[in-house]
Design a protein around this motif. Sequence first.
Motif, PDB file in Angstrom:
ATOM      1  N   ASN A   1       0.845  -1.181   0.000  1.00 29.73           N
ATOM      2  CA  ASN A   1       0.000   0.000   0.000  1.00 29.73           C
ATOM      3  C   ASN A   1       0.889   1.243   0.000  1.00 29.73           C
ATOM      4  O   ASN A   1       1.706   1.416   0.911  1.00 29.73           O
ATOM      5  N   ILE A   2       0.737   2.087  -1.025  1.00 31.31           N
ATOM      6  CA  ILE A   2       1.561   3.280  -1.158  1.00 31.31           C
ATOM      7  C   ILE A   2       0.645   4.496  -1.202  1.00 31.31           C
ATOM      8  O   ILE A   2      -0.307   4.536  -1.985  1.00 31.31           O
ATOM      9  N   PHE A   3       0.946   5.477  -0.355  1.00 31.91           N
ATOM     10  CA  PHE A   3       0.143   6.698  -0.283  1.00 31.91           C
ATOM     11  C   PHE A   3       1.037   7.901  -0.536  1.00 31.91           C
ATOM     12  O   PHE A   3       2.067   8.067   0.104  1.00 31.91           O
ATOM     13  N   LYS A   4       0.618   8.742  -1.477  1.00 29.09           N
ATOM     14  CA  LYS A   4       1.371   9.940  -1.850  1.00 29.09           C
ATOM     15  C   LYS A   4       0.617  11.173  -1.369  1.00 29.09           C
ATOM     16  O   LYS A   4      -0.587  11.282  -1.562  1.00 29.09           O
TER      17      LYS A   4
ATOM     18  N   LYS B   1      -4.080  18.648   0.350  1.00 29.78           N
ATOM     19  CA  LYS B   1      -3.580  18.239   1.663  1.00 29.78           C
ATOM     20  C   LYS B   1      -4.176  16.906   2.105  1.00 29.78           C
ATOM     21  O   LYS B   1      -4.564  16.708   3.253  1.00 29.78           O
ATOM     22  N   THR B   2      -4.267  15.982   1.160  1.00 29.01           N
ATOM     23  CA  THR B   2      -4.750  14.634   1.419  1.00 29.01           C
ATOM     24  C   THR B   2      -3.732  13.636   0.892  1.00 29.01           C
ATOM     25  O   THR B   2      -2.764  14.008   0.229  1.00 29.01           O
ATOM     26  N   PHE B   3      -3.995  12.369   1.162  1.00 28.19           N
ATOM     27  CA  PHE B   3      -3.127  11.304   0.672  1.00 28.19           C
ATOM     28  C   PHE B   3      -3.879  10.487  -0.361  1.00 28.19           C
ATOM     29  O   PHE B   3      -5.006  10.068  -0.125  1.00 28.19           O
ATOM     30  N   ASP B   4      -3.239  10.264  -1.509  1.00 27.33           N
ATOM     31  CA  ASP B   4      -3.831   9.483  -2.588  1.00 27.33           C
ATOM     32  C   ASP B   4      -3.157   8.122  -2.628  1.00 27.33           C
ATOM     33  O   ASP B   4      -1.932   8.014  -2.516  1.00 27.33           O
ATOM     34  N   ARG B   5      -3.978   7.079  -2.822  1.00 29.21           N
ATOM     35  CA  ARG B   5      -3.436   5.719  -2.965  1.00 29.21           C
ATOM     36  C   ARG B   5      -2.833   5.606  -4.359  1.00 29.21           C
ATOM     37  O   ARG B   5      -3.424   6.007  -5.343  1.00 29.21           O
ATOM     38  N   MET B   6      -1.649   5.044  -4.441  1.00 29.36           N
ATOM     39  CA  MET B   6      -1.006   4.867  -5.747  1.00 29.36           C
ATOM     40  C   MET B   6      -0.477   3.454  -5.868  1.00 29.36           C
ATOM     41  O   MET B   6      -0.458   2.705  -4.911  1.00 29.36           O
TER      42      MET B   6
END
Length: 163
Positions: A141-144, A150-155
């Motif tokens: 699981n990678i979050f950028k 100002k949020t985190f997107d799953r990549m």
Amino acid sequence: MTTSDSTFKKTELALMGLLGLVAMTLVTVAVVPSLRTKIKEAVLIEDREIIAKANGNLSAAGPRVTVLKIKNKSGLSLEVYSQEENGSLVLMTKLPLFETRDGYFLLQGNATNLAITDVDKDGILEIVAPTYDEQMVPRLNIFKFNPATKTFDRMTAPEGYSP
């Protein structure tokens, strides 16, 4: 000696009957696993365990974050806290991982279950949290961090990535 002295009073008999009923109920709950689990879940508060912690600056401009990998009865999740200038931590977001088993991966020769590293080599660090699904298939699981929202997107991991 009167008959009232040698026999139990009605209230004493009722109390003994009630105590016997309570004892039988407790024994039944202790012996039947499904009942024991239901009673345990009803009595105990949510079991929350911190299984990993990582902190660092996501980029040169910030923010400085502390990431906690949390395990509870519903599964795994990440909690991301931003560090204020006075040193206090403020919850930014909670990120669900959708799996229930913790995983590990090798990062620069060391096994870890949570990391802040630059996966796509763009100068901005990402949060990496490995897990296993129900069939024991590993998931990375990678979050950028998205500075605009100002949020985190799953990549997903880039082609040919190796930590």
